[in-house]
Design a protein around this motif. Structure first.
Motif, PDB file in Angstrom:
ATOM      1  N   ASP A 318      44.762  48.805  55.277  1.00  0.00           N
ATOM      2  CA  ASP A 318      44.602  47.772  54.246  1.00  0.00           C
ATOM      3  C   ASP A 318      43.487  48.187  53.294  1.00  0.00           C
ATOM      4  OD1 ASP A 318      45.135  45.110  53.117  1.00  0.00           O
ATOM      5  OD2 ASP A 318      43.113  44.640  53.825  1.00  0.00           O
ATOM      6  N   ILE A 319      43.626  47.778  52.029  1.00  0.00           N
ATOM      7  CA  ILE A 319      42.586  48.024  51.031  1.00  0.00           C
ATOM      8  C   ILE A 319      42.417  46.778  50.180  1.00  0.00           C
ATOM      9  CG2 ILE A 319      44.235  49.066  49.414  1.00  0.00           C
ATOM     10  CD1 ILE A 319      41.938  50.913  48.468  1.00  0.00           C
ATOM     11  N   ARG A 320      41.171  46.410  49.918  1.00  0.00           N
ATOM     12  CA  ARG A 320      40.902  45.198  49.126  1.00  0.00           C
ATOM     13  C   ARG A 320      39.828  45.503  48.094  1.00  0.00           C
ATOM     14  NH1 ARG A 320      38.603  42.225  52.616  1.00  0.00           N
ATOM     15  NH2 ARG A 320      36.532  41.904  51.699  1.00  0.00           N
ATOM     16  N   PHE A 321      40.025  45.021  46.867  1.00  0.00           N
ATOM     17  CA  PHE A 321      39.070  45.195  45.778  1.00  0.00           C
ATOM     18  C   PHE A 321      38.445  43.851  45.426  1.00  0.00           C
ATOM     19  CE2 PHE A 321      42.387  48.388  45.252  1.00  0.00           C
ATOM     20  CZ  PHE A 321      41.660  49.561  45.077  1.00  0.00           C
ATOM     21  N   ASP A 322      37.125  43.801  45.392  1.00  0.00           N
ATOM     22  CA  ASP A 322      36.402  42.607  44.929  1.00  0.00           C
ATOM     23  C   ASP A 322      35.454  43.042  43.827  1.00  0.00           C
ATOM     24  OD1 ASP A 322      37.293  40.508  46.890  1.00  0.00           O
ATOM     25  OD2 ASP A 322      36.472  41.974  48.303  1.00  0.00           O
TER      26      ASP A 322
END
Length: 443
Positions: A318-322
């Motif tokens: 999984d990859i998440r950008f904030d």
């Protein structure tokens, strides 16, 4: 009698060397030529020297211009030689303008205009071909690339292309190279294309250069879509050409040493990687005004993702950008969180928010920490459960570091070293995929 002295490595002896010695000889009655030793070249950051000292001396001798040849072995020797030999004129190529002003108190200093358009070499083996590099782009990184290239034996900066001819001409005048207004004539004049233009133009320039039969070094991010990266690497393979993404950290000795220790089992199994790179950029810069392709992740994300990909791989779950965004929508600060089957990673980038920049690699037996600027890796520490046990490692980082990627590119091109493991095609494709996903989420 007017005595003249000059110094150089004179590796892969070519017509530029010949003409410099010819003009140096014309300055006086007696010419002394200093030829550097391998050890001194290495100490002063000259990479990839091919010819032995004996061969280089013999090539200088064959020109017939040198009345005397000496060996340069140490820093400060120029001053001592000038005093000891009662030198009247010290001369060197114009790419060193300003570097030897301190000698003006002891003799006349003359900078000789460099030879442009290296098209053939003299007194050398055919296998030792000098690669003519052409630059696309005239910005900050291109201006750092030119002086770095002079520290790598076997390359010559031939010219520059920019669709804005006036920009190319200003750059060419500054660095004493040729300016090209048409891409066709530019590609015809070079062997290798170095691309340092805005991000969104990379794909078109890489494709055109490969189709013209030219090897390519492209600044990061190489492209902004995974499909584009796969297409271009396939084209390079089909044409038997080298395509390399220029993330300088990947090629510097200190970073390679750090990776080696991290992967050796010294700190056990790696479970977490945290990489942070922030800087306060001018609000009027391209990075903070280009609403489509600007921002901190496209500018700095490649650096921060590099150690993560090298240590944890491309197969994340999984990859998440904030992001913290400015009024124009561009990310001033972005944190990327990745989940792997056996670990976690965080990449933090900032152009409008400042944070502590460091690289932290956590393992089951200890951890490695490299403080900012870790992307110019010259020092890092290995820590263990016992707080008193700390291993300190240091490695030289020379100049802006671009010389390392140029040197590795030459080694790959000549087939003498398989340095492409330092940044693989698969890792460049993965980076392009991350850029694509980030830009899609931003829009």
């Amino acid at each position: 009698m007017t005595k003249v002295i000059t110094y150089g490595t004179f590796d892969l002896f070519h017509e530029g060397h010949y003409r410099l010695l010819q003009r140096a000889k014309a300055l006086g009655d007696y010419l002394i030529v200093g030829v550097t030793t391998e050890a001194y070249d290495k100490a002063r950051g000259k990479l990839n020297v091919m010819d032995s000292l004996v061969t280089r001396i013999e090539n200088v001798k064959k020109t017939g211009f040198a009345d005397e040849i000496i060996i340069e072995e140490t820093p400060g020797q120029k001053f001592n030689d000038i005093k000891r030999m009662n030198i009247d004129i010290f001369t060197v190529g114009s790419d060193w303008v300003g570097c030897f002003e301190y000698l003006k108190d002891y003799c006349q200093v003359v900078y000789l205009e460099r030879t442009k358009n290296i098209s053939s070499t003299m007194l050398r083996e055919q296998s030792s071909h000098i690669q003519r590099i052409g630059i696309i782009g005239t910005g900050r990184i291109a201006n750092r690339f030119v002086p770095e290239a002079k520290h790598v034996s076997g390359v010559n900066i031939q010219g520059v292309y920019n669709p804005r001819r006036e920009s190319a001409e200003r750059f060419a005048e500054k660095w004493e190279i040729d300016a090209y207004g048409e891409p066709e004539s530019f590609y015809a004049a070079v062997d290798v294309v170095y691309i340092a233009s805005p991000h969104e133009t990379h794909y078109g320039y890489i494709k055109a250069a490969l189709e013209a039969g030219r090897h390519v070094i492209c600044e990061k991010p190489m492209v902004l879509r995974r499909e584009q990266a796969e297409e271009l690497f396939a084209l390079a393979r089909e044409r038997k050409l080298i395509l390399m993404e220029a993330i300088k950290t990947a090629y510097c000795p200190g970073f390679q040493k750090l990776l080696g220790i991290a992967c050796s089992g010294t700190i056990g199994s790696i479970r977490n990687v945290e990489a942070c790179f922030t800087k306060l950029e001018n609000p009027e810069s391209r990075e903070l005004t280009d609403r489509k392709y600007g921002g901190s992740f496209t500018e700095l994300g490649s650096y921060c993702m590099l150690p993560i990909l090298k240590l944890l791989g491309k197969e994340y779950k999984d990859i998440r950008f904030d992001s913290v965004r400015g009024e124009n929508g561009l990310d001033l600060f972005t944190k990327v969180s990745l989940t792997y089957p056996t670990g976690l990673a965080t990449a933090t980038c900032g152009l409008g928010v400042k944070s502590e920049g460091r690289l932290l690699i956590a393992g089951t037996k200890g951890y490695i920490v490299a403080e900012a600027p870790w992307w110019k890796t010259s020092y890092f520490e290995v820590h263990y459960e016992d707080a008193g046990k700390v291993e300190k490692h240091s490695e030289t980082f020379l100049g802006d570091g671009l010389r390392y990627e140029i040197s590795d590119f030459l080694s790959i091109l000549k087939g003498t070293d398989q340095n492409n493991f330092k940044l693989t095609r698969g890792e460049s494709v993965a980076l392009a995929g991350m850029m694509e996903r980030f830009l899609e989420e931003k829009s």
